[in-house]
Design an enzyme around this catalytic site. Structure first.
Site, PDB file in Angstrom:
ATOM      1  CG  ASP A   1      -7.239  -2.608  -3.722  1.00 33.60           C
ATOM      2  OD1 ASP A   1      -7.849  -1.987  -2.837  1.00 33.60           O
ATOM      3  OD2 ASP A   1      -5.997  -2.747  -3.719  1.00 33.60           O
TER       4      ASP A   1
ATOM      5  CG  HIS B   1      -5.575  -2.066  -0.065  1.00 30.77           C
ATOM      6  ND1 HIS B   1      -5.139  -1.660  -1.311  1.00 30.77           N
ATOM      7  CD2 HIS B   1      -4.850  -1.343   0.843  1.00 30.77           C
ATOM      8  CE1 HIS B   1      -4.214  -0.724  -1.177  1.00 30.77           C
ATOM      9  NE2 HIS B   1      -4.006  -0.524   0.120  1.00 30.77           N
TER      10      HIS B   1
ATOM     11  CB  SER C   1      -0.966  -0.054   1.197  1.00 31.75           C
ATOM     12  OG  SER C   1      -1.959   0.931   1.101  1.00 31.75           O
TER      13      SER C   1
END
Length: 267
Positions: A217, A245, A95
């Site tokens: 996502d 995610h 991320s």
């Protein structure tokens, strides 16, 4: 400076193998990589750490001035790499850590020789000609909700971020991780994450790069993966058979297979 204590550094795996650094995302800690470490440990030296303000890091080392910018988190990465005297390490960032890795590689190019970007996003806010997945109003509301009731926000948002509603234990784990993070420090990290714009930094990436995206996502839609892939010359984009995610938790076998195949090509 005691980096081991400050960033709760853990070194495991094969001491003779190439070093792989695993970096967690917002609201998480190094435990989120527990399903990946066994896939790497036989062949690679594995370094895990917590950003200051997360996990079991030294919270007294946190300053808002430093961590109000992704550069502050990138400096954590560089500090860990320097303390361990890493050379040509492969940085695996989940991320927001994917972009932190880009910045760290620019700061200390001799330390980082490859990047794996798991569900990356260089910009979360939509603009003309760019889809990040959120309007500016969406992000304002998200941050306002986080400011007013962090625990409530965590309970509501973590399952959405995780996806995989048919496996509620995954969302519950992420909720618990969010709730274990100091709220004041989490607010700073959230603003830094969701308001950042790292798109221009992508073109400076000069190392082999693997981009992993999921089929669905809500945080990093597939348009983002395509953008990152196009922006980084020579990068490889893999769409995992995974949703949500956090594929390293929801689909660890597919995630680990993609990472280890990329690492093998770097040898």
């Amino acid at each position: 400076m005691d980096i081991d204590r400050r960033n709760n550094v853990t070194v495991t795996g094969n001491p003779l193998g190439r070093t792989v650094v695993l970096a967690h995302g917002f609201g998480c800690d190094q435990n989120m990589w527990r399903l990946t470490v066994p896939a790497l440990a036989d062949d690679y030296r594995v370094v895990l750490f917590d950003y200051v303000g997360s996990g079991r890091s030294d919270l007294s080392a946190f300053t808002e001035d430093r961590y109000a910018s992704l550069d502050g988190y990138a400096q954590d990465v560089v500090d860990v790499c320097e303390a361990l005297d890493l050379r040509e390490a492969v940085f695996v960032g989940h991320s927001v850590s994917a972009m932190i890795g880009v910045l760290a590689a620019g700061m200390a190019p001799e330390r980082i020789g490859g990047l794996v970007m798991v569900a990356p996003s260089p910009r979360y806010i939509d603009e003309e000609g760019y889809r990040g997945g959120f309007s500016a109003e969406d992000i304002d509301e998200l941050l306002a909700s986080l400011d007013s009731n962090y625990l409530g926000w965590s309970a509501a948002m973590a399952p959405v971020i995780m996806g995989n509603a048919e496996r509620p234990e995954l969302g519950e784990e992420l909720t618990n991780s969010f709730c274990a993070t100091d709220p004041d420090m989490a607010r700073v990290f959230a603003r830094t994450t969701f308001l950042s714009d790292s798109r221009n930094d992508l073109k400076g990436v000069k190392v082999p790069t693997l981009i992993l995206e999921c089929t669905q996502d809500v945080i990093a839609p597939r348009e983002v993966g395509a953008f990152v892939h196009q922006a980084i010359a020579g990068s490889t984009l893999v769409t995992l058979d995974a949703t949500g995610h956090c594929p390293h938790l929801s689909a660890p076998e597919a995630t680990n297979e993609a990472i280890t195949a990329f690492l093998a090509r770097l040898q």
